[in-house]
Scaffold this motif. Structure first.
Motif, mmCIF file in Angstrom:
data_model
loop_
_atom_site.group_PDB
_atom_site.id
_atom_site.type_symbol
_atom_site.label_atom_id
_atom_site.label_comp_id
_atom_site.label_asym_id
_atom_site.label_seq_id
_atom_site.Cartn_x
_atom_site.Cartn_y
_atom_site.Cartn_z
ATOM 1 N N ALA A 81 -71.812 -15.249 54.460
ATOM 2 C CA ALA A 81 -71.832 -13.941 55.105
ATOM 3 C C ALA A 81 -72.514 -13.987 56.466
ATOM 4 C CB ALA A 81 -72.550 -12.929 54.205
ATOM 5 N N ASP A 82 -73.347 -15.011 56.695
ATOM 6 C CA ASP A 82 -74.169 -15.043 57.906
ATOM 7 C C ASP A 82 -73.559 -15.845 59.043
ATOM 8 O OD1 ASP A 82 -75.977 -13.624 56.401
ATOM 9 O OD2 ASP A 82 -77.135 -15.403 55.818
ATOM 10 N N ILE A 83 -72.452 -16.529 58.791
ATOM 11 C CA ILE A 83 -71.941 -17.458 59.802
ATOM 12 C C ILE A 83 -71.474 -16.737 61.067
ATOM 13 C CG2 ILE A 83 -70.047 -19.079 60.274
ATOM 14 C CD1 ILE A 83 -70.469 -20.213 57.526
ATOM 15 N N GLY A 84 -70.802 -15.596 60.893
ATOM 16 C CA GLY A 84 -70.336 -14.855 62.067
ATOM 17 C C GLY A 84 -71.489 -14.439 62.958
ATOM 18 N N GLY A 85 -72.512 -13.871 62.346
ATOM 19 C CA GLY A 85 -73.685 -13.437 63.111
ATOM 20 C C GLY A 85 -74.401 -14.610 63.755
ATOM 21 N N PHE A 86 -74.501 -15.700 63.027
ATOM 22 C CA PHE A 86 -75.141 -16.896 63.565
ATOM 23 C C PHE A 86 -74.383 -17.408 64.796
ATOM 24 C CE2 PHE A 86 -75.181 -21.519 63.877
ATOM 25 C CZ PHE A 86 -76.528 -21.767 64.021
ATOM 26 N N ALA A 87 -73.052 -17.492 64.676
ATOM 27 C CA ALA A 87 -72.243 -18.001 65.793
ATOM 28 C C ALA A 87 -72.430 -17.113 67.026
ATOM 29 C CB ALA A 87 -70.769 -18.065 65.377
ATOM 30 N N GLU A 88 -72.504 -15.813 66.798
ATOM 31 C CA GLU A 88 -72.699 -14.874 67.901
ATOM 32 C C GLU A 88 -74.076 -15.059 68.545
ATOM 33 O OE1 GLU A 88 -69.781 -13.754 68.297
ATOM 34 O OE2 GLU A 88 -70.643 -13.186 70.235
ATOM 35 N N ARG A 89 -75.108 -15.136 67.690
ATOM 36 C CA ARG A 89 -76.478 -15.258 68.217
ATOM 37 C C ARG A 89 -76.638 -16.568 68.977
ATOM 38 N NH1 ARG A 89 -80.911 -14.101 63.766
ATOM 39 N NH2 ARG A 89 -82.259 -14.436 65.592
ATOM 40 N N CYS A 90 -75.978 -17.613 68.525
ATOM 41 C CA CYS A 90 -76.072 -18.897 69.227
ATOM 42 C C CYS A 90 -75.570 -18.771 70.654
ATOM 43 C CB CYS A 90 -75.244 -19.967 68.512
ATOM 44 S SG CYS A 90 -76.139 -20.748 67.175
ATOM 45 N N VAL A 91 -74.344 -18.220 70.819
ATOM 46 C CA VAL A 91 -73.817 -18.165 72.191
ATOM 47 C C VAL A 91 -74.630 -17.200 73.049
ATOM 48 C CG1 VAL A 91 -71.470 -18.923 71.611
ATOM 49 C CG2 VAL A 91 -72.006 -16.500 71.603
ATOM 50 N N GLN A 92 -75.155 -16.135 72.442
ATOM 51 C CA GLN A 92 -76.006 -15.220 73.221
ATOM 52 C C GLN A 92 -77.276 -15.925 73.693
ATOM 53 O OE1 GLN A 92 -76.548 -11.827 70.688
ATOM 54 N NE2 GLN A 92 -74.429 -11.134 70.988
ATOM 55 N N ALA A 93 -77.907 -16.652 72.758
ATOM 56 C CA ALA A 93 -79.154 -17.338 73.121
ATOM 57 C C ALA A 93 -78.894 -18.406 74.181
ATOM 58 C CB ALA A 93 -79.789 -17.966 71.871
ATOM 59 N N LEU A 94 -77.783 -19.109 74.066
ATOM 60 C CA LEU A 94 -77.457 -20.134 75.051
ATOM 61 C C LEU A 94 -77.123 -19.483 76.396
ATOM 62 C CD1 LEU A 94 -75.321 -22.504 72.774
ATOM 63 C CD2 LEU A 94 -77.611 -22.968 73.674
ATOM 64 N N ALA A 95 -76.402 -18.344 76.353
ATOM 65 C CA ALA A 95 -76.017 -17.662 77.596
ATOM 66 C C ALA A 95 -77.228 -17.120 78.337
ATOM 67 C CB ALA A 95 -75.034 -16.530 77.293
ATOM 68 N N GLN A 96 -78.230 -16.744 77.568
ATOM 69 C CA GLN A 96 -79.441 -16.221 78.200
ATOM 70 C C GLN A 96 -80.086 -17.304 79.062
ATOM 71 O OE1 GLN A 96 -81.874 -14.446 75.226
ATOM 72 N NE2 GLN A 96 -83.120 -13.298 76.704
ATOM 73 N N ARG A 97 -80.066 -18.541 78.566
ATOM 74 C CA ARG A 97 -80.687 -19.624 79.336
ATOM 75 C C ARG A 97 -79.715 -20.228 80.350
ATOM 76 N NH1 ARG A 97 -84.322 -24.452 77.125
ATOM 77 N NH2 ARG A 97 -84.435 -25.651 79.059
ATOM 78 N N TRP A 98 -78.454 -20.383 79.936
ATOM 79 C CA TRP A 98 -77.444 -20.998 80.821
ATOM 80 C C TRP A 98 -76.223 -20.083 80.851
ATOM 81 C CZ3 TRP A 98 -79.353 -24.142 76.653
ATOM 82 C CH2 TRP A 98 -80.325 -25.059 77.025
#
Lengths: 452, 452
Positions: free
Chosen positions: B337-354
């Protein structure tokens, strides 16, 4: 833990002093009935400090004596830790405490529109922690595997009270050793199982049951292969019954045979599928072709749930064994091709010594698992225990010779300890002892079970 | 062993000095290429007597550095032990030496009218012993489980040269600890896998492939559940692709999208079955209902094998990663159930830095397994190794927070050793160390892998 969670000496109820193996009851020093992992851990820490042995107990339905206490030990019943903590229908997982019964787990799965992959006769009494500790088998193995394949996560308390919280629910988790595997099937000798995350399966939408008569053992193997090829992953049962079992069961049921003639073997088949018409057509096609080609001698497909249940009742004769016989039970596995020959050699060897012996043969053929039961009353001149040992000597010598396993699904406990060497080399037993010493250096966890 | 089985120092071919992880090559003291279990045992006995560390090697296709030698160690390649020793079609088992390639195992199974349950891209190079030592996953997990579930029997040589002949081929064998489980996934740190009895599966008679566009992540989970319910045990692939991955792959293939519009997610589905018409009807019914109910946004069912292959090519973009990017690869698993949210948070966190980072997301959703690949070239101002560490820090912190696994199927090796603690408690790692000490007290087997 509070006084209601502890019973000392004579106050320990008789039910906690033995299990379904028929082993003589032993009163433990005390019985503990913890209500949480924290209580289990605290109690084990104290036992460890005082070097008191511990015998973990589930529903005590085991047939190998693994849950029978010792006089110098504490019995540790998990029966109060019986919560179904969570069911996640989307992920198809269920989290339960060890003391939940198998039936409670099954019902919770069904409540979420799913099913649990393990089923066995003691479902209402056996507990999921005990099923895990013994790597239970039962009726669903051909489709879903044994208990080991249902366990995604496990919480275990080690002898010194250390809690291993291996509860992540993922199917895939290659982060170092898969520690939980060490405790599944270890019969409580490495730690106490306290909680588990279990894998659920889709509920079958349709199920068809057939009873098929077979001319000989190779035909059984051929039919098994054909069904597995025609219904990949959906063959749900393939329960072989030799004529000795089949006719005895019908006589006990006082029921005529659903098959026209007598045959050496009959097999009960369940297949599952999403589409009723396809399932009917597919099963009929396989069975018709098998009959044309001489693989099957006769076949009945159940036309209703009631008819399917009536066919299954023939397979359920073992529930009557204790009332009708003095059963000496076997639970062996062998390479699939060898089971027919093994079954034949067993009855021949027994007949040579006891011409009037009564032995019934049946098994989960899809799993390579054969059960034999000899009625000790049919062996004249022997007391029950002597009879059991004599029959075991004959059967297990053949298992050893043919490279089989003396325990397919019941475990070793104390009952099969003398026969462990028939299925394991000294090197393997030595490696088991090394693991035991590593996780339980003081030897306090269920001592005397599996090996000394 | 003869001079041709030993290479010393500079004579060790470069290929044996590293693996597919990209770890810097290390020349071992010597390379041994034994031809039999007896030679493995004899060589390990000598290494043990002289306290020489040993690094077992399969096809060296691992991505975690588990097979990379050390300068003070002997590399032990199993590549000459490549025999398929037996295929038993009736019992659906295959016995192979450790050095047989996965592809050779697959072909031998197909030659007997069956199939092997594990498949992965490196099939022509990776070896079955390495697949077992790393508990390989790959494409078939949703239907047949990981490598662990394919292993019926295992022969292992311990650090001191003791041979454990756990080769009995039965599905069910509850005779004490299931020792073979300890070595599956242990990455060669507990012993050398030399032979295995593998479980084969029925060949699917029919296979259908579909590509389905999805409006959002919950729809993917819902479709997965519907397919598993409609095709119990017969869903053979459920490969989710986020739009970032899907459009990149189509661009690389220079191919128009098989779907009419752009969608946030697309999933590649394989279902297997015995009956072509039932399969077609069943798949169409599930997809039509899913579209009516908004679970699916669009769908294409392949009308030929060529069309199915063309859909699968979209999923196979990762084979081009090394040529087209400087890939920083992830292989994580999380509760479904958490994979969608995880995938989203990953790209957001990466986008914040790069803000300009390029990250592609895809995975074996049926197994809860997500792959992410970030192109280090899209992270300005960082050298490749720095970039990898920086991205790993962000992604693995989220994995830890969400209770996931830092390695779903690739293992720990040396590459993920710094992150083991993100998925395992200190108590669990301590128990692993106790097992390690029990089976390899001198610490000679693949030292420095998984943990120090």
């Amino acid at each position: 833990m509070g006084p209601d969670a502890v019973a000392l000496g004579e106050a320990v109820p008789a039910a906690f002093c033995t299990d379904w193996s028929g082993a003589p009851p032993v009163r433990p020093r005390a019985l503990l009935r913890p209500r949480s992992t924290r209580e289990v851990a605290a109690a084990l820490r104290i036992c460890h400090a005082h070097r008191v042995p511990v015998v973990p107990q589930g529903g005590r339905t085991g047939l190998a004596g693994g849950a029978v206490p010792r006089a110098d030990a504490l019995a540790f019943s998990l029966d109060r830790m019986d919560a179904i903590e969570a069911v996640d229908a989307a992920a198809a997982t269920l989290t339960a405490q060890a003391g939940a019964t198998l039936q409670a787990v099954q019902q919770a799965a069904e409540g979420a529109g799913l099913r649990f992959g393990v089923d066995l006769g003691a479902r209402g009494t056996c507990q999921i922690g005990g099923n895990i500790a013994t790597n239970a088998g039962g009726n669903g193995v051909v489709q879903f595997g044994m208990m080991r394949e249902q366990v995604l996560g496990l919480e275990v308390v080690l002898a010194d009270g250390t809690v291993l919280p291996m509860l992540r629910p993922m199917l895939k988790n290659n982060t170092g050793y898969d520690l939980k595997q060490f405790f599944i099937g270890a019969e409580g000798t490495l730690g106490v199982v306290t909680r588990a995350v279990l894998r659920l399966r889709p509920a079958p939408q349709e199920l068809r049951t057939a009873l098929v008569a077979l001319p000989d053992y190779p035909a059984a193997v051929a039919l098994l292969q054909r069904l597995q090829a025609a219904f990949p992953g959906a063959l749900a049962a393939f329960e072989l019954m030799w004529a000795d079992f089949f006719t005895t069961s019908l006589a006990w049921l006082n029921q005529p045979s659903p098959l026209a003639l007598e045959h050496p073997l009959a097999v009960l088949v369940d297949v599952a599928g999403g589409d009723a018409a396809a399932l009917d057509a597919g099963l009929q096609a396989v069975l018709e072709q098998a009959m044309e080609q001489g693989v099957a001698a006769d076949a009945v497909i159940a036309q209703s749930q009631a008819q399917a249940r009536s066919l299954w009742r023939i397979r359920e004769a073992p529930t009557q064994f204790p009332a009708r016989m003095e059963p000496v039970n076997f639970d062996v596995s062998l390479p699939l091709a060898d089971i027919g020959g093994f079954a034949e050699r067993c009855v021949q060897a027994l007949a040579q010594r006891w011409p009037g012996h009564r032995t019934l043969r049946f098994g989960h053929l899809g799993d390579g698992n054969l059960h034999l039961t000899t009625d000790a009353r049919s062996l004249p001149g022997l007391a029950c225990v002597e009879a059991a040992h004599a029959v075991e000597g004959i059967v297990y010598a053949l298992v050893e010779e043919m490279g089989g396993s003396v325990s397919a699904e019941h475990g070793i406990g104390t009952h099969k300890k003398p026969w462990l060497d028939a299925s394991r080399t000294p090197q393997e037993v030595q490696a088991m002892r090394a693991i035991k010493r590593a996780l339980d250096p003081l030897g306090l966890m269920n001592p005397g079970k599996i090996f000394d």
